[in-house]
Motif scaffolding. Structure first.
Motif, PDB file in Angstrom:
ATOM      1  N   LEU A  75      -8.146  11.823  -1.240  1.00 63.65           N
ATOM      2  CA  LEU A  75      -7.465  12.684  -2.096  1.00 63.65           C
ATOM      3  C   LEU A  75      -7.208  12.435  -3.620  1.00 63.65           C
ATOM      4  CD1 LEU A  75      -6.084  15.736  -1.626  1.00 63.65           C
ATOM      5  CD2 LEU A  75      -3.800  14.462  -1.152  1.00 63.65           C
ATOM      6  N   PHE A  76      -7.308  11.975  -4.015  1.00 62.23           N
ATOM      7  CA  PHE A  76      -6.235  11.078  -5.375  1.00 62.23           C
ATOM      8  C   PHE A  76      -7.832  11.373  -5.994  1.00 62.23           C
ATOM      9  CE2 PHE A  76      -3.017  11.314  -6.582  1.00 62.23           C
ATOM     10  CZ  PHE A  76      -2.463   9.599  -7.202  1.00 62.23           C
ATOM     11  N   ARG A  79       1.941   1.631  -3.679  1.00 59.45           N
ATOM     12  CA  ARG A  79       2.058   1.977  -4.294  1.00 59.45           C
ATOM     13  C   ARG A  79       1.518   3.818  -3.817  1.00 59.45           C
ATOM     14  NH1 ARG A  79      -4.085   2.942  -4.286  1.00 59.45           N
ATOM     15  NH2 ARG A  79      -4.559   1.811  -2.198  1.00 59.45           N
ATOM     16  N   LYS A  80       1.559   3.753  -2.931  1.00 59.18           N
ATOM     17  CA  LYS A  80       1.012   5.639  -3.146  1.00 59.18           C
ATOM     18  C   LYS A  80       2.764   6.804  -3.575  1.00 59.18           C
ATOM     19  CE  LYS A  80      -2.748   4.980  -0.475  1.00 59.18           C
ATOM     20  NZ  LYS A  80      -2.720   4.914   0.685  1.00 59.18           N
ATOM     21  N   ARG A 119       1.950  12.082  -9.664  1.00 58.77           N
ATOM     22  CA  ARG A 119       1.420  12.810  -9.382  1.00 58.77           C
ATOM     23  C   ARG A 119       2.119  14.437  -9.910  1.00 58.77           C
ATOM     24  NH1 ARG A 119      -2.214  15.553 -11.614  1.00 58.77           N
ATOM     25  NH2 ARG A 119      -3.952  16.486 -10.168  1.00 58.77           N
ATOM     26  N   PHE A 169       1.577   9.329  -5.987  1.00 55.71           N
ATOM     27  CA  PHE A 169       2.595  10.829  -5.400  1.00 55.71           C
ATOM     28  C   PHE A 169       3.272  11.671  -6.496  1.00 55.71           C
ATOM     29  CE2 PHE A 169      -1.583  11.515  -3.208  1.00 55.71           C
ATOM     30  CZ  PHE A 169      -1.598  10.369  -2.725  1.00 55.71           C
ATOM     31  N   GLU A 172       1.223  -1.232   0.105  1.00 57.91           N
ATOM     32  CA  GLU A 172      -0.355  -0.292  -0.202  1.00 57.91           C
ATOM     33  C   GLU A 172       0.393   1.312   0.035  1.00 57.91           C
ATOM     34  OE1 GLU A 172      -1.132   1.617   3.548  1.00 57.91           O
ATOM     35  OE2 GLU A 172      -1.689   2.899   1.796  1.00 57.91           O
ATOM     36  N   ASP A 212      -5.345   9.222   1.626  1.00 57.30           N
ATOM     37  CA  ASP A 212      -4.493   9.151  -0.104  1.00 57.30           C
ATOM     38  C   ASP A 212      -5.232   8.783  -0.922  1.00 57.30           C
ATOM     39  OD1 ASP A 212      -0.984   7.292   1.388  1.00 57.30           O
ATOM     40  OD2 ASP A 212      -2.600  10.210   2.095  1.00 57.30           O
ATOM     41  N   ASP A 213      -5.914   7.925  -0.744  1.00 61.04           N
ATOM     42  CA  ASP A 213      -7.330   7.609  -1.918  1.00 61.04           C
ATOM     43  C   ASP A 213      -7.993   8.538  -2.182  1.00 61.04           C
ATOM     44  OD1 ASP A 213      -6.316   4.205  -1.274  1.00 61.04           O
ATOM     45  OD2 ASP A 213      -5.659   5.679  -2.510  1.00 61.04           O
ATOM     46  N   ASP A 225      -9.520  14.985  -6.498  1.00 61.57           N
ATOM     47  CA  ASP A 225      -8.208  15.555  -7.279  1.00 61.57           C
ATOM     48  C   ASP A 225      -9.355  15.004  -8.545  1.00 61.57           C
ATOM     49  OD1 ASP A 225      -4.920  15.250  -5.677  1.00 61.57           O
ATOM     50  OD2 ASP A 225      -6.876  17.289  -5.463  1.00 61.57           O
TER      51      ASP A 225
END
Lengths: 415, 136
Positions: free
Chosen positions: B15-16, A201-202, A209, A206, A198, B12-13, B19
């Motif tokens: 937020l994504f 993945r972040k 992004r 990000f 997990e 986090d998910d 967005d």
């Protein structure tokens, strides 16, 4: 000499003749094997002598060996017992000989023993029963032999199985413990890998992004790409470790499965790779064999993935899958059973190949032949293949020619 | 489509997702809840119901499967189309959620651009028919 003295001597001679006759008879009887003990009267004492002969060795054996030996009548009366037997039953000699064997048999074995005894009257019989010593049950193996016509008895050899039974219990308990540990490990691996993936993945999401949203210098962009690549490598590593753990801990359920279907499934998992590398995968018609489908699919997937990954630059990967039946005698491998036939499944490619000296090394865990920058890879894929081959009671052999290609062959015993 | 409800414990998910929605349609409202239980509370207390629910599977207190089962009995809410938004791509999960009434199964992409494209296409769907959409 006067007549009184003469009479006395005549009487003595007659007595001596009788005694001599008796002695000679005794010696003849001993020679003929009709007696093995006798009593001699000396004055008022009676002395018993037993004969030491060739039988002595048997006597010592039976009296001293670590098995029970008894003789019983048809009705179960014990007429002889060696030391081991009555000691096993914690019963003094006097309590054993002259007692019924049924006195020492556990209630749950009375019927089985009677059946064995009946069978033995016609010759011999063997079986497991329980004896009893007080409240304690003693598991034994008995071998009954009818001694007719030499003796009117059934001879029984008794082997104590207590230790064996105890060891079996310990083994069963250890097996259960092992199964539990395996199950815990499997669920731990699943959760650990899930929770480890997990954050990765972040990191990737990000980082990508950031690159979308901002314009950076080429150097900074390069740094971000390295972050993304590192996260991807770690994801692959975790995925591979999870697969390796599964190969070691999953219950193996075999079923007859069409290998052609397995190849199709593997190809569907690798769909994107196949398109990207433009790989051509040719399959000869493959047989139906007993496999653990999930594991065997993993096996084929790993090998096809490798073949596409380790292709020669500018050369379209061409992979061939074929199979044949082969005699164990013809296989050059320490694990090949010469008495068996094997299914041999080959996956050949036209990739970069490898040097012969590394043919075994490549199957070792975390062993790679190339750097991280040359080719991606965790060093776990082939270790998983080797484990899967072993799970199928078979083995895997790698052959390669540097610059030309490689062939990986799995051998699975033909049932 | 006015209001979307995202039920996911991963911030986090969340937020994504927000967005991405912002880019697709800034006028879309997006409400969130960290697990099934909080989600049910919010649904009860709110005046306006969402038009579409995105539901994560692995959540504490009440997970996605449990939420799907619970909401079936709530006549006021069980007409709202619900789809799964999860990291899982396991076939068993897809089958199970389909049988519990989910309208789609959307496996979370790690790339923002991919999320935008797939989400935009998904929002164009009409969820009144019986079709089940699987997005990997």
């Amino acid at each position: 000499m006067d007549s009184a003295k003469q009479e006395k001597y005549k009487q003595e001679i007659a007595d001596l003749k009788i005694r001599l006759e008796e002695a000679e008879q005794l010696i003849d009887a001993i020679k003929a094997g009709e007696v093995d003990a006798f009593a001699v009267n000396n004055d008022n004492k009676s002395e018993i002598f037993t004969l030491q002969s060739g039988d002595y060795a048997y006597r010592v054996l039976v009296e001293n060996f670590s098995e029970g030996a008894i003789n019983i009548t048809d009705d179960g009366l014990i007429v002889y017992s060696n030391k081991y037997f009555h000691e096993l039953l914690r019963s003094p000699y006097e309590n054993t000989v002259g007692n019924s064997i049924y006195h020492f048999i556990h209630p749950n074995s009375i019927n089985s023993f009677t059946a064995l005894l009946t069978k033995a009257l016609e010759g011999k019989s063997k079986g497991e029963i329980n004896l009893k010593a007080g409240q304690k049950s003693i598991p034994v193996y008995v071998s009954l032999t009818s001694l007719y016509p030499n003796l009117p008895t059934i001879g029984i050899i008794v082997t104590d199985l207590s230790e064996k039974k105890n060891n079996e219990k310990i083994l069963a308990a250890k097996n259960l413990e092992l199964e539990n540990i395996n199950r815990e490990l499997a669920s731990f691996s699943y959760v650990a890998s899930h929770d480890l993936k997990e954050p990765l993945r972040k990191i990737q999401a990000f980082s990508k992004r950031i690159l979308d949203v901002e314009k950076f210098s080429a150097k900074t962009e390069d740094y971000f790409q390295r972050i993304i690549s590192a996260a991807e490598r770690m994801q692959n590593l975790i995925e591979s470790l999870l697969q390796f753990s599964k190969a070691n801990t999953t219950e193996l359920t075999f079923e007859a499965y069409d290998l052609n279907k397995i190849v199709e499934e593997a190809k569907s998992y690798l769909h994107e790779n196949i398109i990207e590398t433009q790989a051509i995968i040719e399959t000869e018609h493959l047989p139906v064999i007993n496999v653990v489908p999930i594991q065997f699919t993993q096996f084929i997937t790993n090998l096809l993935d490798n073949s596409m990954k380790y292709s020669r630059p500018q050369v379209q990967p061409h992979i061939k899958i074929s199979s044949k039946l082969i005699d164990g005698k013809k296989i050059d491998h320490s694990l090949a059973d010469k008495q068996k036939k094997y299914h041999q499944i080959n996956i050949s490619d036209n990739g970069i190949g490898f040097e012969k000296q590394y043919a075994n090394k490549i199957f070792e865990l975390f062993q790679r032949l190339h750097g991280m920058n040359e080719y991606s890879g965790t060093g776990i894929g082939l270790a998983i293949c080797k484990k899967i081959a072993s799970n199928h009671n078979g083995f895997i052999i790698a052959e390669g020619t540097l610059g030309k290609g490689s062939t990986f062959s799995i051998f699975i015993p033909h049932e | 489509m006015n209001k979307i409800f995202l039920i996911d414990d991963d911030e986090d998910d969340q937020l994504f997702f927000k967005d991405a929605l912002e880019l697709i349609n800034p006028l879309l409202q997006c409400d969130t809840a960290g697990n099934g239980k909080i989600a049910l509370e919010k649904l009860k207390n709110n005046d306006s119901l969402p038009d579409l629910i995105f539901l994560d599977l692995n959540m504490p207190v009440m997970n996605g499967f449990e939420f799907l089962t619970e909401i079936k009995n709530k006549n006021h809410f069980n007409k709202i189309p619900i789809g799964i938004f999860t990291t899982s791509n396991i076939i068993d999960d897809i089958e199970r959620t389909k049988n519990l009434g989910a309208k789609f199964f959307f496996t979370k992409p790690s790339d923002f651009k991919v999320l935008c494209i797939k989400l935009r296409n998904l929002l164009k769907e009409d969820f009144t028919n019986e079709d089940f959409i699987s997005i990997k």
